[in-house]
Design a protein around this motif. Sequence first.
Motif, PDB file in Angstrom:
ATOM      1  N   THR A 163      12.991 -31.222  39.553  1.00 33.93           N
ATOM      2  CA  THR A 163      12.664 -31.212  38.127  1.00 33.93           C
ATOM      3  C   THR A 163      11.723 -32.355  37.771  1.00 33.93           C
ATOM      4  N   TYR A 222      25.239 -30.193  35.922  1.00 34.98           N
ATOM      5  CA  TYR A 222      24.300 -29.494  35.046  1.00 34.98           C
ATOM      6  C   TYR A 222      24.976 -28.320  34.353  1.00 34.98           C
ATOM      7  N   ASN A 461      11.726 -25.936  36.530  1.00 39.29           N
ATOM      8  CA  ASN A 461      11.541 -25.725  35.090  1.00 39.29           C
ATOM      9  C   ASN A 461      12.835 -25.510  34.324  1.00 39.29           C
ATOM     10  N   ARG A 462      13.967 -25.448  35.058  1.00 41.62           N
ATOM     11  CA  ARG A 462      15.265 -25.134  34.450  1.00 41.62           C
ATOM     12  C   ARG A 462      15.152 -23.860  33.610  1.00 41.62           C
ATOM     13  N   THR A 506      11.195 -29.871  31.437  1.00 40.95           N
ATOM     14  CA  THR A 506      11.512 -30.915  32.416  1.00 40.95           C
ATOM     15  C   THR A 506      10.318 -31.853  32.585  1.00 40.95           C
TER      16      THR A 506
END
Length: 538
Positions: A163, A222, A461-462, A506
């Motif tokens: 990230t 997370y 990029n989550r 991110t």
Amino acid sequence: MKNNYLLALLSAFLLWLAWPPIPYSSPILLFAFVPLLFAVERVIRSDEKRKGQQIFRLAFLTGFLWNTASIYWVYNAMSAYLPGYVAILIALIPFGLAPLLMALAFRLYYQLRRKTGIGYSFVGLVSFWLAYEFLHQWWDLAFPWMTLGNAFANFHQLIQWYTVTGVFGGSIWIWIANILCFLLLWQKREKVEAINNKKLYVALAITLILPSGISLVQYNSYTEHINPSEVVVVQPNVDPYGKFNFVSPEEQLTNLMALSNSVGKPNTEFFIWPETAISARGGIDEEEFRSYPAYDRIQSFLNTYKNGNVLSGIESYQIYNYQKTMTARDYGDNRFLAPFNAAVLIDESSKLQFYHKSKLVPGVEQLPFGQVLAFMKPLFAHFGGSTGGYGSQQEPSVVYSQSGIGAAPVICYESIWGNYVAEYIKQGAQFIAIVTNDGWWGDTSGKDQHLAYAKLRAIENRRWVARSANTGISGFINQRGDIVQHTTWWEPAALTQEINLNEELTFYTRNGDIILYLVLAGGLFSIYNLIRRKVPRA
């Protein structure tokens, strides 16, 4: 001399062993280059002549065998629908060119060793290697499949910090660990201590444990922000080598809608269909698409789903009144036709949103160095159905549902580019939709590697990834990089999943490969100063 080649072979074997799809093997990369480094060091310290050539050959051997064993499927795909000599030519891009660039990095490292100490030279080696990986992302022969950091897709729990750094952070990590391992083993073997062994052990322990530990903490802590959206991915399983011979465009569309309806829910917002799923003999005119029967059938299909959208691959073209692009071919009456490997978003309104694939496969979808090699257009016309390949757009673009959800329409090969996918996210994409046709490669490791690399885009990029592949493997990947659902190879299927949309950016999404640029700039600047000062050889 023979022992040196055995060491080069050992490195090739370890690198292959660490590569997807072999599960949880990627940590082998942290010492896989050590045998090759031993061989190179033995050549440097020998009395033999033409040391630079020997080092180049050793590094090329390692790179060639590693690449060929890991991506043999490239030739498998090419030879199935191209003449033998042409298939060999295209396959040489990853099989031969990448190892040449890898070997060049070692050759330059040797040149640096002649003028500087070993420590400074290793800084140069890492910079040269990263320069090769950078080049292989940006020039017309781009093939970043074998970027070192990609291999950790096998063990994504260890690289949640992508990230921040993206895959190049993984490449740097691998090289630092290999160099420290080499220095420790070399000093032990030669019974010398040019660098304090305790310091090397501490540095190696920190290098191995700290990134892994941070990543495991990130992985286990997370949590996704709850922002649900119901998405369907479809795998129609159409043989790409005889597409219209086996299934007509009308039959394919019927199959796509039937599979979608089999899992669709009243609240489904996206139906993701694979690359070139919507097609017609000769392609589809984007300006006239609303007049095609396929468009009316899709509109009727969407009537069942209040907020439904179809995001699909499409074989399309545009007609210009002048030669707007190099890939546009003469269509008669002073008009020119530009074909595209594209994606389209269709909703219940009359609005259509098209995206034209940007990262085209060299030799198959585009003519590399087109202006220089324009004379070869007739040969490459066999590859993409056009003179010189497909048209493309320069920048990614996000498609939006009527409710305002932004999706990144990533087509096949594009999913290997971390920096390119991040551009979609910066433009507002809340999830990543990969449409691909992995059937070209057959039941090889190519399809598994391609799926694994999608996990890296999710982490960087989550963002959730919804992946629709014609013949497999389709599925869903969450923001931690876990494959939540997936299909099997060569089976018609459809999956539905409630994903979480995300709007946060991110560090990597915002800044791209800044870590790479800093390392390259710092390394090259240091090397330049060292050469000027003529630091004595260690």
